[in-house]
Design a protein around this motif. Structure first.
Motif, PDB file in Angstrom:
ATOM      1  N   UNK A  38       3.704  -0.745  -4.795  1.00 16.66           N
ATOM      2  CA  UNK A  38       3.293  -1.715  -3.779  1.00 16.66           C
ATOM      3  C   UNK A  38       3.131  -0.755  -2.348  1.00 16.66           C
ATOM      4  N   UNK A  39       4.092  -0.263  -1.986  1.00 18.32           N
ATOM      5  CA  UNK A  39       4.288   0.560  -0.781  1.00 18.32           C
ATOM      6  C   UNK A  39       5.206   1.542  -0.619  1.00 18.32           C
ATOM      7  N   UNK A  40       5.069   2.528   0.442  1.00 18.53           N
ATOM      8  CA  UNK A  40       6.360   3.449   0.464  1.00 18.53           C
ATOM      9  C   UNK A  40       6.353   3.435   1.961  1.00 18.53           C
ATOM     10  N   UNK A  41       7.696   3.497   2.313  1.00 24.23           N
ATOM     11  CA  UNK A  41       8.189   3.697   3.818  1.00 24.23           C
ATOM     12  C   UNK A  41       9.160   4.822   3.785  1.00 24.23           C
ATOM     13  N   UNK A  42       9.307   5.364   4.981  1.00 24.99           N
ATOM     14  CA  UNK A  42      10.419   6.203   5.229  1.00 24.99           C
ATOM     15  C   UNK A  42      11.052   5.571   6.734  1.00 24.99           C
ATOM     16  N   UNK A  43      12.126   5.334   6.620  1.00 22.90           N
ATOM     17  CA  UNK A  43      13.152   4.962   8.229  1.00 22.90           C
ATOM     18  C   UNK A  43      13.550   6.242   8.243  1.00 22.90           C
ATOM     19  N   UNK A  96      11.724   4.791   1.011  1.00 17.42           N
ATOM     20  CA  UNK A  96      11.949   3.589   0.116  1.00 17.42           C
ATOM     21  C   UNK A  96      10.620   3.254  -0.570  1.00 17.42           C
ATOM     22  N   UNK A  97      10.767   2.920  -1.688  1.00 19.69           N
ATOM     23  CA  UNK A  97       9.507   2.368  -2.572  1.00 19.69           C
ATOM     24  C   UNK A  97       9.647   1.030  -3.183  1.00 19.69           C
ATOM     25  N   UNK A  98       8.627   0.241  -2.777  1.00 16.53           N
ATOM     26  CA  UNK A  98       8.577  -1.060  -3.196  1.00 16.53           C
ATOM     27  C   UNK A  98       7.612  -1.230  -4.334  1.00 16.53           C
ATOM     28  N   UNK A  99       8.294  -1.524  -5.528  1.00 14.00           N
ATOM     29  CA  UNK A  99       7.387  -1.802  -6.721  1.00 14.00           C
ATOM     30  C   UNK A  99       7.653  -3.069  -7.412  1.00 14.00           C
ATOM     31  N   UNK A 100       6.381  -3.363  -8.225  1.00 15.46           N
ATOM     32  CA  UNK A 100       6.412  -4.633  -8.863  1.00 15.46           C
ATOM     33  C   UNK A 100       6.653  -4.419 -10.416  1.00 15.46           C
ATOM     34  N   UNK A 101       7.327  -5.017 -11.226  1.00 11.75           N
ATOM     35  CA  UNK A 101       7.719  -4.916 -12.539  1.00 11.75           C
ATOM     36  C   UNK A 101       7.115  -5.911 -13.087  1.00 11.75           C
ATOM     37  N   UNK A 102       6.439  -5.908 -14.124  1.00 11.81           N
ATOM     38  CA  UNK A 102       6.101  -7.116 -15.150  1.00 11.81           C
ATOM     39  C   UNK A 102       7.285  -7.198 -16.205  1.00 11.81           C
TER      40      UNK A 102
END
Length: 129
Positions: free
Chosen positions: A50-55, A62-68
């Motif tokens: 869904x998105x990648x962020x770096x703090x 950080x990777x935000x993922x959706x899992x079926x």
């Protein structure tokens, strides 16, 4: 003398344009999110990035993922951790970040209910060395 001033000016100009590794990671994360997300991972469409962020302060990619994943299913977190560590080690684009000791955070949410977090996993340099 003129030649020396030109060389010094050129060197200063080149070094002034350099960005830190943290700034590069933040830019890379923004570009991936803007250009490629949401992005299916694998051939079956069961995982979507869904998105990648770096703090920058925590140096965390950080990777935000959706899992079926079915409601009644059970995930083997240890197995998933091992797979993610293997992915990190075998992805050349992560090498500079691993060499710098960055953290990698993966948050998997249920595709049918994105507020339902299935996995919240942080990998540190101790995990992937």
């Amino acid at each position: 003398m003129k030649r020396i001033l030109i060389i010094i000016s050129a060197l200063l100009a080149l070094t002034a344009c350099q960005e830190s590794l943290e700034e590069r990671a933040a830019r890379d994360a923004r570009e991936i999110t803007a250009k490629k997300c949401p992005m299916p991972l694998g051939n079956d469409g069961n995982v979507i990035m869904e998105r990648v962020e770096f703090d920058i302060p925590t140096r965390t990619w950080k990777e935000d993922l959706l899992l079926d994943f079915p409601e009644e299913g059970v995930l083997d977190q240890a197995e998933i951790r091992d797979v993610l560590i293997g992915e990190l080690k075998n992805t050349p684009s992560y090498k500079p970040y691993m060499d710098a000791g960055f953290n990698f955070k993966y948050v998997y949410c249920r595709m049918s209910n994105p507020q339902d977090t299935l996995i919240n996993l942080m990998l540190t340099k101790e995990d992937y060395k």
